[in-house]
Structure formats: structure tokens, C-alpha cells
Design a protein around this motif. Structure first.
Motif, short mmCIF file in Angstrom:
data_model
loop_
_atom_site.label_atom_id
_atom_site.label_comp_id
_atom_site.label_asym_id
_atom_site.label_seq_id
_atom_site.Cartn_x
_atom_site.Cartn_y
_atom_site.Cartn_z
N MET A 1 0.83 -1.20 0.00
CA MET A 1 0.00 0.00 0.00
C MET A 1 0.87 1.26 0.00
SD MET A 1 -3.08 1.08 -0.05
CE MET A 1 -4.10 2.48 0.34
N PHE A 2 1.84 1.31 0.93
CA PHE A 2 2.71 2.48 0.99
C PHE A 2 3.60 2.57 -0.24
CE2 PHE A 2 6.38 4.94 2.64
CZ PHE A 2 5.69 6.08 3.00
N TYR A 3 3.95 1.39 -0.81
CA TYR A 3 4.74 1.36 -2.05
C TYR A 3 3.99 2.12 -3.15
CZ TYR A 3 7.30 -0.59 -6.06
OH TYR A 3 8.03 -0.75 -7.20
N CYS A 4 2.71 1.84 -3.30
CA CYS A 4 1.91 2.52 -4.33
C CYS A 4 1.78 4.01 -4.03
CB CYS A 4 0.52 1.88 -4.41
SG CYS A 4 0.55 0.18 -5.04
N LEU A 54 8.89 1.87 -13.87
CA LEU A 54 8.46 0.54 -14.26
C LEU A 54 6.97 0.36 -14.01
CD1 LEU A 54 11.31 -1.81 -12.98
CD2 LEU A 54 10.70 -1.35 -15.36
N LYS A 55 6.31 -0.39 -14.87
CA LYS A 55 4.89 -0.66 -14.70
C LYS A 55 4.67 -1.69 -13.58
CE LYS A 55 3.95 0.29 -19.58
NZ LYS A 55 3.47 -0.26 -20.88
N ARG A 56 5.63 -2.57 -13.38
CA ARG A 56 5.54 -3.60 -12.35
C ARG A 56 6.30 -3.18 -11.10
NH1 ARG A 56 7.43 -9.31 -14.54
NH2 ARG A 56 6.74 -9.85 -12.43
N ARG A 57 5.93 -3.77 -9.99
CA ARG A 57 6.69 -3.57 -8.76
C ARG A 57 8.02 -4.32 -8.90
NH1 ARG A 57 4.92 -3.63 -2.51
NH2 ARG A 57 7.01 -3.85 -1.60
N ILE A 58 9.07 -3.72 -8.40
CA ILE A 58 10.39 -4.34 -8.41
C ILE A 58 10.98 -4.27 -7.00
CG2 ILE A 58 11.54 -2.21 -9.14
CD1 ILE A 58 13.53 -4.00 -10.70
N PHE A 67 19.39 0.18 6.64
CA PHE A 67 18.34 -0.31 7.53
C PHE A 67 18.77 -0.33 9.00
CE2 PHE A 67 17.81 -2.03 3.34
CZ PHE A 67 16.45 -2.04 3.11
N THR A 68 19.99 0.05 9.28
CA THR A 68 20.51 -0.13 10.64
C THR A 68 20.97 1.17 11.29
OG1 THR A 68 22.70 -0.64 9.70
CG2 THR A 68 21.24 -2.50 10.17
N GLY A 69 20.56 2.31 10.75
CA GLY A 69 20.96 3.59 11.33
C GLY A 69 20.37 3.78 12.72
N PRO A 70 21.05 4.52 13.59
CA PRO A 70 20.59 4.72 14.96
C PRO A 70 19.48 5.76 15.06
CG PRO A 70 22.63 5.92 14.60
CD PRO A 70 22.36 5.16 13.33
N GLY A 71 18.74 5.69 16.15
CA GLY A 71 17.77 6.72 16.49
C GLY A 71 16.54 6.75 15.60
N ILE A 72 15.80 7.83 15.77
CA ILE A 72 14.55 7.99 15.02
C ILE A 72 14.82 8.08 13.52
CG2 ILE A 72 12.59 9.52 14.61
CD1 ILE A 72 12.67 10.27 17.54
N LYS A 73 15.88 8.82 13.16
CA LYS A 73 16.21 8.95 11.74
C LYS A 73 16.50 7.59 11.13
CE LYS A 73 19.49 11.10 8.55
NZ LYS A 73 20.70 11.94 8.41
N ARG A 82 12.18 -0.17 3.28
CA ARG A 82 11.35 -1.37 3.22
C ARG A 82 10.05 -1.09 2.46
NH1 ARG A 82 13.35 -5.40 6.40
NH2 ARG A 82 14.77 -4.78 8.08
N SER A 83 9.47 0.05 2.71
CA SER A 83 8.22 0.41 2.04
C SER A 83 8.43 0.62 0.54
CB SER A 83 7.64 1.69 2.66
OG SER A 83 7.36 1.50 4.03
N ALA A 84 9.65 1.02 0.16
CA ALA A 84 9.97 1.24 -1.25
C ALA A 84 10.38 -0.04 -1.96
CB ALA A 84 11.08 2.28 -1.38
N GLY A 85 10.26 -1.19 -1.27
CA GLY A 85 10.55 -2.47 -1.92
C GLY A 85 12.00 -2.87 -1.89
N GLN A 86 12.71 -2.51 -0.81
CA GLN A 86 14.12 -2.84 -0.69
C GLN A 86 14.31 -3.94 0.35
OE1 GLN A 86 16.40 -0.81 -2.54
NE2 GLN A 86 14.67 0.32 -3.34
#
Length: 241
Positions: A1-4, A54-58, A67-73, A82-86
């Protein structure tokens, strides 16, 4: 959903406005079924530009540091990727590389598109570097085609170290799918993996017209960093005042 939401509302329209991407060969990306899109990697923006057009999700394999940065940022950055499909990939060891292959094969078994940068890291100077064989392992194991892709102009728009990209047009060029059925069942043979990877890299090179370096980018980066450190030790800057 967030990806779209990212693709069609928040990020996609902005990327199209900033980069005004010219798309060539989009018909070479299969409309259905599993496939690997293998591209050069020149800019942080590459992660988002290709999914936007791209027309399809990738789904991309991305370095774990995102994915491992400290704190809120750090948590927000991880959520965004993750939401962007990574999918996070640890590049620190052979075992980590095998885990990345398993993650990629999982994407392909679901019949989806997998995006990968065979160089393993961004080019620091705009040249194309030697590919790692993980892309060949996945292509042969899953028996899927590989679509070569060239990002052209993204290095000039957002080179390493530049936070805000320059507003300039870029080109995203897809080549004809490469199929390697002639090597079926040979994914454990090092010579075959090297040959398949080199064929993929040559296809990317033909599309991108970059200068090619027959060395791994990470090795060249590390060596240059050591040389800079040695130079600083030998010729330290004089104190100001």
C-alpha cells in the motif's frame, strides 16, 4: 500500500519532475513472471528512479547500512526503504552473500521482478566495474531471464556525497532479456558463473557506454582510501595561525 503511495503520489511524480527521465526499451521488461533487472549503479537516486518508471513492482537488494541507522532517523530510513521495496543485504562476508542470494531467490519464486546491481556498490567515479557472480547464481538457480539496464546521467545529477540532486534529464535504457538455459544446472561451476556475469556486464556496458574497469569497485575504493590516508600521514596539513 505504501509502495503505491510512494510511486504514484509522493515520490514518483517528484522524481519525474526533477530528472525528466527518458525511457528506452521498456518493452524488454517482462509484463509477468519472474525476472532479474541488472543495472549499473551510479547514484543514490537509482534505487527510486527505476521503480518509479516501471509498470511492475520491483524489489531491490540494498545494502544493510540503510536499515541499521541509529535513532529515530535510522528507524524512519529503514521504514522508508522497506516500504519502497528494498531488502537489506549484508555485504561483509561470504555467508552474508549467500543470505542475499536466498533473499533474491525468494523474490523470484514469488514470480516477481528482482532488481540488483552486480557491481555490489555505487561507482565512485562514473565508470562500470567488474560484476559479482551472485546475479549469475540467482539467474541459473531460478532459471529466469536477466534484463540489462543502464542508468545514464544519474552520476552527474547526484554523484556520491551530494545530498540534493541537480535538476537535469536522465535516460533509463533496458536491453533485450538475456537467457542462460544453456547453463542449466551449472550454478556450482565457478567458470560458468564468471562467464554469465561477464556477459551481463557486457550487455550493461553496451547500453551505458561507460568506461569499464576489470576490478571490483569495492577493492578500488578501499585502495584509493588507503592511498589518501597514507598521503595525509606523510604530508599533514600545517596548523592554521
Amino acid at each position: 500500500m505504501f509502495y503505491c503511495l510512494l510511486k504514484y503520489v509522493l515520490l514518483g511524480p517528484l522524481l519525474r519532475l526533477v530528472f525528466r527521465p527518458r525511457i528506452e526499451g521498456l518493452e524488454n521488461v517482462p509484463a509477468t513472471g519472474p525476472a532479474i533487472v541488472a543495472g549499473n549503479h551510479l547514484s543514490f537516486s537509482d534505487h527510486f528512479l527505476m521503480p518509479a518508471i516501471l509498470k511492475r513492482r520491483i524489489t531491490f537488494l540494498a545494502k544493510a547500512e540503510y536499515f541499521t541507522g541509529p535513532g529515530i532517523k535510522g528507524r524512519l530510513t529503514a521504514f522508508f526503504f522497506r516500504s519502497a521495496g528494498q531488502i537489506p543485504v549484508d555485504r561483509s562476508s561470504k555467508e552474508a552473500g549467500q543470505a542475499a542470494v536466498r533473499e533474491g531467490l525468494g523474490v523470484l519464486r514469488r514470480g516477481e521482478l528482482l532488481g540488483i546491481y552486480p557491481e555490489g556498490t555505487r561507482s565512485h567515479d562514473g565508470r562500470l566495474y567488474k560484476g559479482k557472480v551472485g546475479v549469475a547464481v540467482m539467474a541459473l538457480t531460478a532459471g529466469v531471464p536477466v534484463v540489462p539496464c543502464a542508468m545514464i546521467g544519474t552520476f552527474e545529477a547526484q554523484p556520491p556525497g551530494r545530498l540534493i540532486p541537480r535538476i537535469r534529464p536522465v535516460t533509463i535504457r533496458f536491453g533485450e532479456p538475456l537467457e542462460f538455459s544453456r547453463f542449466a544446472g551449472m550454478q556450482d561451476q565457478k567458470a560458468v558463473l564468471r562467464a554469465v556475469t561477464d556477459e551481463i556486464m557486457y550487455a550493461i556496458l553496451t547500453l551505458s557506454e561507460q568506461e569499464y574497469v576489470d576490478q571490483y569497485a569495492a577493492v578500488v575504493k578501499s585502495r584509493q582510501a588507503e592511498e589518501r590516508g597514507e598521503k595525509q600521514r606523510r604530508f599533514p596539513r600545517a596548523p592554521l595561525g
